[in-house]
Write a protein that holds these residues in place. Structure first.
Motif, PDB file in Angstrom:
ATOM      1  N   VAL A  27     -15.391  31.070 -12.752  1.00 30.72           N
ATOM      2  CA  VAL A  27     -15.065  30.081 -11.720  1.00 30.72           C
ATOM      3  C   VAL A  27     -15.006  30.730 -10.343  1.00 30.72           C
ATOM      4  CG1 VAL A  27     -13.224  28.587 -10.848  1.00 30.72           C
ATOM      5  CG2 VAL A  27     -13.794  28.555 -13.262  1.00 30.72           C
ATOM      6  N   LYS A  53     -14.477  21.288  -5.398  1.00 33.75           N
ATOM      7  CA  LYS A  53     -14.777  22.131  -6.562  1.00 33.75           C
ATOM      8  C   LYS A  53     -13.868  21.746  -7.736  1.00 33.75           C
ATOM      9  CE  LYS A  53     -15.117  27.115  -7.649  1.00 33.75           C
ATOM     10  NZ  LYS A  53     -14.970  28.489  -7.113  1.00 33.75           N
ATOM     11  N   PHE A 105     -12.866  29.189 -21.460  1.00 31.15           N
ATOM     12  CA  PHE A 105     -12.010  30.283 -20.980  1.00 31.15           C
ATOM     13  C   PHE A 105     -11.692  30.073 -19.501  1.00 31.15           C
ATOM     14  CE2 PHE A 105     -14.141  33.159 -24.332  1.00 31.15           C
ATOM     15  CZ  PHE A 105     -13.140  32.879 -25.253  1.00 31.15           C
ATOM     16  N   SER A 106     -12.717  29.720 -18.736  1.00 32.17           N
ATOM     17  CA  SER A 106     -12.504  29.503 -17.301  1.00 32.17           C
ATOM     18  C   SER A 106     -11.678  28.248 -17.031  1.00 32.17           C
ATOM     19  CB  SER A 106     -13.844  29.409 -16.575  1.00 32.17           C
ATOM     20  OG  SER A 106     -14.453  30.670 -16.525  1.00 32.17           O
ATOM     21  N   TRP A 108      -9.402  26.969 -18.926  1.00 29.23           N
ATOM     22  CA  TRP A 108      -8.005  27.281 -19.258  1.00 29.23           C
ATOM     23  C   TRP A 108      -7.351  28.103 -18.157  1.00 29.23           C
ATOM     24  CZ3 TRP A 108      -9.577  29.213 -24.812  1.00 29.23           C
ATOM     25  CH2 TRP A 108      -9.947  28.106 -25.593  1.00 29.23           C
ATOM     26  N   GLY A 109      -8.065  29.091 -17.657  1.00 25.46           N
ATOM     27  CA  GLY A 109      -7.523  29.925 -16.574  1.00 25.46           C
ATOM     28  C   GLY A 109      -7.218  29.095 -15.340  1.00 25.46           C
ATOM     29  N   GLU A 110      -8.163  28.235 -14.962  1.00 28.50           N
ATOM     30  CA  GLU A 110      -7.967  27.415 -13.768  1.00 28.50           C
ATOM     31  C   GLU A 110      -6.857  26.385 -13.968  1.00 28.50           C
ATOM     32  OE1 GLU A 110      -9.213  27.815 -10.602  1.00 28.50           O
ATOM     33  OE2 GLU A 110      -9.643  29.666 -11.666  1.00 28.50           O
ATOM     34  N   ALA A 111      -6.685  25.939 -15.214  1.00 24.16           N
ATOM     35  CA  ALA A 111      -5.651  24.938 -15.508  1.00 24.16           C
ATOM     36  C   ALA A 111      -4.252  25.469 -15.185  1.00 24.16           C
ATOM     37  CB  ALA A 111      -5.727  24.501 -16.966  1.00 24.16           C
ATOM     38  N   MET A 112      -4.105  26.802 -15.089  1.00 23.50           N
ATOM     39  CA  MET A 112      -2.803  27.378 -14.772  1.00 23.50           C
ATOM     40  C   MET A 112      -2.371  27.016 -13.350  1.00 23.50           C
ATOM     41  SD  MET A 112      -1.880  28.886 -17.544  1.00 23.50           S
ATOM     42  CE  MET A 112      -2.671  27.465 -18.308  1.00 23.50           C
ATOM     43  N   SER A 113      -3.346  26.850 -12.448  1.00 21.95           N
ATOM     44  CA  SER A 113      -3.005  26.576 -11.049  1.00 21.95           C
ATOM     45  C   SER A 113      -3.436  25.169 -10.609  1.00 21.95           C
ATOM     46  CB  SER A 113      -3.676  27.607 -10.139  1.00 21.95           C
ATOM     47  OG  SER A 113      -5.074  27.612 -10.370  1.00 21.95           O
ATOM     48  N   ILE A 121      -6.653  19.335 -19.893  1.00 18.99           N
ATOM     49  CA  ILE A 121      -6.780  20.272 -21.007  1.00 18.99           C
ATOM     50  C   ILE A 121      -5.719  19.972 -22.080  1.00 18.99           C
ATOM     51  CG2 ILE A 121      -6.645  22.718 -21.681  1.00 18.99           C
ATOM     52  CD1 ILE A 121      -9.116  22.245 -20.034  1.00 18.99           C
ATOM     53  N   ARG A 122      -4.500  19.697 -21.648  1.00 23.98           N
ATOM     54  CA  ARG A 122      -3.458  19.355 -22.620  1.00 23.98           C
ATOM     55  C   ARG A 122      -3.846  18.108 -23.392  1.00 23.98           C
ATOM     56  NH1 ARG A 122      -0.170  21.675 -18.964  1.00 23.98           N
ATOM     57  NH2 ARG A 122       0.116  19.851 -17.645  1.00 23.98           N
ATOM     58  N   PHE A 125      -6.430  18.921 -26.029  1.00 25.01           N
ATOM     59  CA  PHE A 125      -5.860  19.556 -27.224  1.00 25.01           C
ATOM     60  C   PHE A 125      -5.180  18.513 -28.125  1.00 25.01           C
ATOM     61  CE2 PHE A 125      -5.977  23.918 -25.198  1.00 25.01           C
ATOM     62  CZ  PHE A 125      -6.687  24.517 -26.212  1.00 25.01           C
TER      63      PHE A 125
END
Lengths: 203, 203
Positions: A27, A53, A105-106, A108-113, A121-122, A125
């Motif tokens: 990303v 973006k 993977f990307s 999930w990483g971006e979902a942190m912020s 994403i939640r 799942f």
């Protein structure tokens, strides 16, 4: 006659190419111009459909999840209790599924912020867990799976195995040929089968 | 007397704070100034120790893996066959482990485009698999685990469960209280225990 632009199709196209590009470059390095270039558009066409973006990432994450669900539904149409078939659609066993995993993977990483992406994403799942729980309930109802199973808990176990294997296999495809990916899933499905339960009662 | 700077300690400090910041803000938004600000340094201090953002990410990923291994080794010092104890150190059951997991999502995403980070992550997974395989071999040797187990294959299964649960739990901590995370791991460990094997033979 002027060309009629299918706007929904363009949005899908942008989402798809974004997931593919993220899978290759992550990303951080991805720019709107990369997305436009890959489609032969100007950046203006891309920004006409998406404000930012973040909006494109969200659409790409939704597209990736939808692709997975479409494949899973096709499997379940043939056999609504085909747990192993569902697993095979989810594991990174070919280039298409590997590309999806790398993009996740990307995401999930971006979902942190990015809280909107985090909610998406939640919900993916939960959607995924509910789908698997439905397959398990169908298998129990048809007498194919053991009737002492807790479908909600087994859905957690089953998804953990898929996601855990997929994670390592997508990170190291050479180290994880198909048989190494499928063996733990097949063993788990075998444990759930009704015939296995009656066999152990007979012995 | 001039203050003596412990360079190794400074590198560790930068790596640690980077992992924490990534966990909050992701990789995309993270700037060198954020890292410097969090430590009260100038950006020049950070760039004195690391040539690029990629180098800092690599150090942060190594630090996170080392922290996990340090905790796991402390568990194994007390009981070299404590599979459940190892799992508990790896799952996102408190804020420290949740922060690690959140940072890993970003490391995995970046590893798709950063080949040095990719090599590091793959070697971490192999390291982690070997550690678990060692615990399984120790358990078999001591007669605590079933002697018909294939430690290499069981390490794959065990890690899949941990990673699959950790992934969902870190993405949705409210939906995954401790009991939901630990139950599948405990059940799996129970299946491996030697006493369970003899119980099933008796029945």
């Amino acid at each position: 006659m002027p060309k009629i632009v299918d706007h929904e199709e363009r949005r899908r196209e942008i989402a798809k190419v974004t997931a593919d590009l993220i899978s290759e470059m992550g990303v951080d390095a991805l720019k709107l111009t990369d997305i436009a270039d890959a489609l032969g558009y100007t950046t203006g066409v891309v920004t006409h459909y998406f404000d930012s973006k973040e909006q494109i990432l969200l659409a790409a994450a939704r597209r990736a999840h939808q692709n997975l669900l479409d494949r899973v539904r096709a499997v379940l149409k043939n056999d609504p209790a085909d747990l192993l078939g569902v697993a095979i659609e989810a594991l990174p066993l070919d280039q298409i599924r590997l590309t999806e995993w790398r993009a996740w993977f990307s995401f999930w990483g971006e979902a942190m912020s990015d809280s909107t992406l985090g909610i998406e994403i939640r919900s993916q799942f939960i959607d995924w867990t509910n789908t698997v729980q439905g397959v398990l309930e169908e298998g129990i109802k048809r007498g194919m799976l053991r009737d002492d199973l807790d479908p909600s808990h087994e859905a957690d176990r089953w998804l953990a195995i898929i996601d855990g294997i997929g994670l390592q296999a997508a990170m190291n495809p050479e180290g994880w040929p198909a048989e190494r990916q499928i063996r733990p899933v097949r063993e788990y499905v075998d444990e759930l089968l009704a015939k296995r339960s009656s066999q152990s009662k007979e012995s």
